[in-house]
Design an enzyme around this catalytic site. Sequence first.
Site, mmCIF file in Angstrom:
data_model
loop_
_atom_site.group_PDB
_atom_site.id
_atom_site.type_symbol
_atom_site.label_atom_id
_atom_site.label_comp_id
_atom_site.label_asym_id
_atom_site.label_seq_id
_atom_site.Cartn_x
_atom_site.Cartn_y
_atom_site.Cartn_z
ATOM 1 N N HIS A 277 0.146 5.765 0.969
ATOM 2 C CA HIS A 277 -0.757 6.757 1.549
ATOM 3 C C HIS A 277 -0.564 8.094 0.832
ATOM 4 O O HIS A 277 0.557 8.435 0.438
ATOM 5 C CB HIS A 277 -0.482 6.925 3.044
ATOM 6 C CG HIS A 277 -0.516 5.641 3.805
ATOM 7 N ND1 HIS A 277 -1.617 4.817 3.822
ATOM 8 C CD2 HIS A 277 0.425 5.024 4.565
ATOM 9 C CE1 HIS A 277 -1.359 3.755 4.567
ATOM 10 N NE2 HIS A 277 -0.123 3.854 5.029
ATOM 11 N N GLN B 55 0.809 -1.213 0.000
ATOM 12 C CA GLN B 55 0.000 0.000 0.000
ATOM 13 C C GLN B 55 0.845 1.266 0.000
ATOM 14 O O GLN B 55 2.042 1.235 0.267
ATOM 15 C CB GLN B 55 -0.907 0.005 1.230
ATOM 16 C CG GLN B 55 -0.168 -0.077 2.552
ATOM 17 C CD GLN B 55 -1.096 -0.302 3.725
ATOM 18 O OE1 GLN B 55 -1.380 0.626 4.469
ATOM 19 N NE2 GLN B 55 -1.561 -1.535 3.891
ATOM 20 N N ARG C 276 -4.196 0.594 -2.239
ATOM 21 C CA ARG C 276 -3.551 -0.723 -2.259
ATOM 22 C C ARG C 276 -3.042 -1.052 -3.659
ATOM 23 O O ARG C 276 -3.642 -0.669 -4.651
ATOM 24 C CB ARG C 276 -4.538 -1.792 -1.789
ATOM 25 C CG ARG C 276 -5.001 -1.566 -0.352
ATOM 26 C CD ARG C 276 -6.099 -2.526 0.066
ATOM 27 N NE ARG C 276 -6.485 -2.270 1.459
ATOM 28 C CZ ARG C 276 -7.388 -1.365 1.822
ATOM 29 N NH1 ARG C 276 -8.007 -0.650 0.885
ATOM 30 N NH2 ARG C 276 -7.663 -1.178 3.080
ATOM 31 N N GLU D 81 3.292 7.427 8.885
ATOM 32 C CA GLU D 81 3.293 6.491 10.006
ATOM 33 C C GLU D 81 4.706 6.045 10.345
ATOM 34 O O GLU D 81 5.633 6.157 9.541
ATOM 35 C CB GLU D 81 2.405 5.285 9.703
ATOM 36 C CG GLU D 81 2.811 4.472 8.491
ATOM 37 C CD GLU D 81 1.780 3.415 8.127
ATOM 38 O OE1 GLU D 81 2.186 2.271 7.863
ATOM 39 O OE2 GLU D 81 0.577 3.730 8.075
ATOM 40 N N HIS E 269 4.802 0.186 0.695
ATOM 41 C CA HIS E 269 5.298 -0.585 1.825
ATOM 42 C C HIS E 269 4.315 -1.688 2.199
ATOM 43 O O HIS E 269 3.150 -1.665 1.811
ATOM 44 C CB HIS E 269 5.533 0.327 3.042
ATOM 45 C CG HIS E 269 4.288 0.995 3.553
ATOM 46 N ND1 HIS E 269 3.773 2.138 2.968
ATOM 47 C CD2 HIS E 269 3.447 0.691 4.579
ATOM 48 C CE1 HIS E 269 2.679 2.509 3.628
ATOM 49 N NE2 HIS E 269 2.464 1.641 4.601
#
Length: 383
Positions: A94, A92, A270, A129, A251
């Site tokens: 972001h 995926q 994804r 993240e 990642h």
Amino acid sequence: MDRLDNTVRPYAWGSTTAIPALLGTEPTGEPQAEMWMGAHPGAPSRTDRGTLADLVAADPEKELGAASVARFGPHLPFLLKLLAAGAPLSLQVHPDLAQAKAGYEDEERRGVPLDAPHRNYKDANHKPELVCALTEFDGLCGFRAPTETADLLDGLGVASLKPYVDLLRAHPEDAALREVLTAILTADPEEMSRTVAETATACERLGGAYAPYAGIAHHYPGDPGVLAALLLNHVRLQPGEALYLGAGIPHAYLNGLGVEIMANSDNVLRCGLTPKHVDVPELLRIVRFEPGDPGVLRPEASPDGEEVYDTPTDEFRLSRHVLPEGTAGHDLTLPAPQILLCTAGTVRAGEHDLTPGRSVFVPAGEKAEVSGNGTLFRATVRV
């Protein structure tokens, strides 16, 4: 401060044993993938005063502090998790903040329901993240140099990989990576399934650097994400080491237990290793086709003993305190919201004794004195 009662999410990829082992509870036999600590509406932590989401909504400035509210709005800006991967998560990326806002507004304008399986943007926020390993932790992070990947694929001896090998040896690198990922994700499904099967057999036979990808193929037979995964750096973190994932970086987490912190968002695009929706055009617009080292982070110690995992993100700041036996009171008071999570030993936080997996929320400005013998992770914001 408030002791937190947290929800464990039973996603299929979760380990059945890692979180119970940390908590000292019996496994249920079901996967226990993530334990959420925060005020995310999907699973807000519970306190004796109500859910953390309700507490923040009732008085944002009291719980979060004026500076955090002014900077990030009347919401807890981060979500803290224990993450226990027993199988690979989806591959995926972001979006960045501008992409998230534009994508969310577009889908809202088009009337795409928030719970629609083909919806890409669940909110208007970005989702940088950080994951910090508590055990050995395997993951994929960022593109490997294309020529190195060409050599890796060539070494498999799979004839149907030859076109990808040739593309990866072309220049410039970003165009080569884009062409290969596009070709993988748009290939004929039957042909791709055969190629993935042949690739998986070769990876299993050769082992070594190929072994992680054989494991991925075992969990996702025929999935084009297996070939996409071969484009990425494999990383094995040792306990205490961390990875930071910024916008557009492909990642996946493969195996292990870690502490994860992120901006309070659920936006995921994804590109494989999943039965869920894959929006190829939108994914290709978001991915950053930049090869590079994944950049393993190690904590930087400050004079007061706090070990900080430094990132460029303002919505969260993760640090660790390793308290040796006999540690007297240590003041962690901040004018910002905090979640304190024990991962080893026993730590006294205010009036609460925290054992592994237990946590508390500390409102902005609230006295936060800790002592004991153990390891404590501290999640807060940078204001």
